[in-house]
Write a protein that holds these residues in place. Sequence first.
Motif, PDB file in Angstrom:
ATOM      1  N   VAL A  69      26.361 -42.031   0.366  1.00 48.62           N
ATOM      2  CA  VAL A  69      26.926 -42.818   0.325  1.00 48.62           C
ATOM      3  C   VAL A  69      27.238 -43.447  -0.897  1.00 48.62           C
ATOM      4  CG1 VAL A  69      27.390 -46.141   0.970  1.00 48.62           C
ATOM      5  CG2 VAL A  69      25.759 -44.025   2.946  1.00 48.62           C
ATOM      6  N   ALA A  70      26.982 -44.080  -1.421  1.00 54.36           N
ATOM      7  CA  ALA A  70      26.282 -44.653  -3.115  1.00 54.36           C
ATOM      8  C   ALA A  70      27.253 -44.025  -4.726  1.00 54.36           C
ATOM      9  CB  ALA A  70      24.707 -44.676  -3.731  1.00 54.36           C
ATOM     10  N   ALA A  71      27.887 -42.871  -4.221  1.00 56.83           N
ATOM     11  CA  ALA A  71      28.647 -41.954  -4.487  1.00 56.83           C
ATOM     12  C   ALA A  71      30.030 -42.583  -3.976  1.00 56.83           C
ATOM     13  CB  ALA A  71      28.766 -40.284  -4.926  1.00 56.83           C
ATOM     14  N   ALA A  72      30.065 -42.179  -3.034  1.00 56.77           N
ATOM     15  CA  ALA A  72      31.015 -43.207  -2.551  1.00 56.77           C
ATOM     16  C   ALA A  72      31.285 -44.353  -2.768  1.00 56.77           C
ATOM     17  CB  ALA A  72      31.383 -42.302  -0.648  1.00 56.77           C
ATOM     18  N   GLU A  73      30.963 -44.845  -1.958  1.00 61.13           N
ATOM     19  CA  GLU A  73      30.743 -46.758  -2.541  1.00 61.13           C
ATOM     20  C   GLU A  73      31.278 -46.560  -4.396  1.00 61.13           C
ATOM     21  OE1 GLU A  73      28.556 -50.681  -1.750  1.00 61.13           O
ATOM     22  OE2 GLU A  73      27.838 -49.065  -2.484  1.00 61.13           O
ATOM     23  N   THR A  74      31.229 -45.613  -4.705  1.00 57.29           N
ATOM     24  CA  THR A  74      31.960 -45.919  -6.626  1.00 57.29           C
ATOM     25  C   THR A  74      32.393 -46.171  -6.220  1.00 57.29           C
ATOM     26  OG1 THR A  74      28.727 -45.970  -6.953  1.00 57.29           O
ATOM     27  CG2 THR A  74      30.860 -45.456  -8.907  1.00 57.29           C
ATOM     28  N   LEU A  75      33.093 -44.395  -6.018  1.00 56.08           N
ATOM     29  CA  LEU A  75      34.361 -44.254  -6.357  1.00 56.08           C
ATOM     30  C   LEU A  75      35.396 -45.388  -5.477  1.00 56.08           C
ATOM     31  CD1 LEU A  75      33.373 -40.593  -4.796  1.00 56.08           C
ATOM     32  CD2 LEU A  75      34.661 -40.923  -7.863  1.00 56.08           C
TER      33      LEU A  75
END
Length: 405
Positions: free
Chosen positions: A290-296
Amino acid sequence: MKFIDGGVCAAAGFKAAGIHVGVKTNNPAKKDLALIVSEGDAAAAAVYTKNVVKAAPLLVTKAHLADGKARAILANSGNANACAPQGEENAERSCAAAARALGISPEAVIVASTGVIGQALPVVVIEQGVPALASGLSADGSSDAAAAIMTTDTVMKECAIETQLGGKTVRLGGIAKGSGMIHPNMGTMLCFITTDCAITAAMIKKALLDVVTVSFNRISVDGDTSTNDMCCLLANGYAGNTLIDAENDDYKAFVAALRETCVRLAISMASDGEGATHLITCTVTGAADVAAAETLSKSVISSTLTKAAVFGADANWGRVLCAMGYSGVEFDPDQVSVAFKSAAGTVDVCKNGRGLGFDEALAKKILTEHDVTIAVNIGSGAGECTCWGCDITYDYIKINGDYRT
């Protein structure tokens, strides 16, 4: 769980009001002072901007909430009381004025301001206007309060929700302002939430921190994080449910309702971005977590070039990949797929990192709608996240080119 009317007055035991007192000197028709009051003591918590430069009302409110209790919220628009002469003194004077009118302690008052930075708060007009403001408190006063905290907002932002906890009907309601200076980690926004749920201050603080992360911290208008951001929650227990003092099922249900409230308010801010003509929703799927998806997703909605392309109804998907590429998240560009969606349909524009032949006329029609979604899949991971932003227009420059003068 269902949405209802009433805003901050939907919960039992809360009243609100909003009037013009003269903080805004250029338009007497615009309300500029809001008051929200609980009939009884309320557990209270707040989260604030991460900007190192913090306005005086935030510092005063932090001190007042040290005991986890509050009875009232006083908020003005038209002046930020940030980096201003006698800032904290004037914030305390505002609290004292509200306390006198309500017969409560000044420390029971949360104070907030929004508007121009660096100018002295005309505290005398607030002190003179508070008695009339307090006398106008009403169970139907949410919209007046919502109007009184607006600056460059073009629409009022309020909502309320009803849910069941342990056989009791519990209500939450909120009002917010925010149109410019909006960016993840909270932007120039004020948000005041009330609930009649019986819940401890420790639990509402945890709930608020968790919910802000997935709502207000997932929007961006212009990349600027303000000095005055504040989101406050008051819970007076009038619903009569069993006190929530641990992370049990009732707590989870409360958090779910709070999240729905905050997400709706957050989206309304992104949609009402200064000069905006489009709400941009970016959903990233297939990320490692989720953290990666949020940053993107945040990188896409914050990209000035992407925002400009949506304004021009130009299906320039390369700007989406570019924004993802400098986000700091590692991913394989050769696995990326992108589509643009709206009420007018869906058009796939990129697959496996390469452009597709697509109907330009259909794409333009899709991007002409007010609500536009950029759907991105970057692989086979389970992480996904949605963030919200808006386009950038000529009017944004017009609004901010002479905001102070």
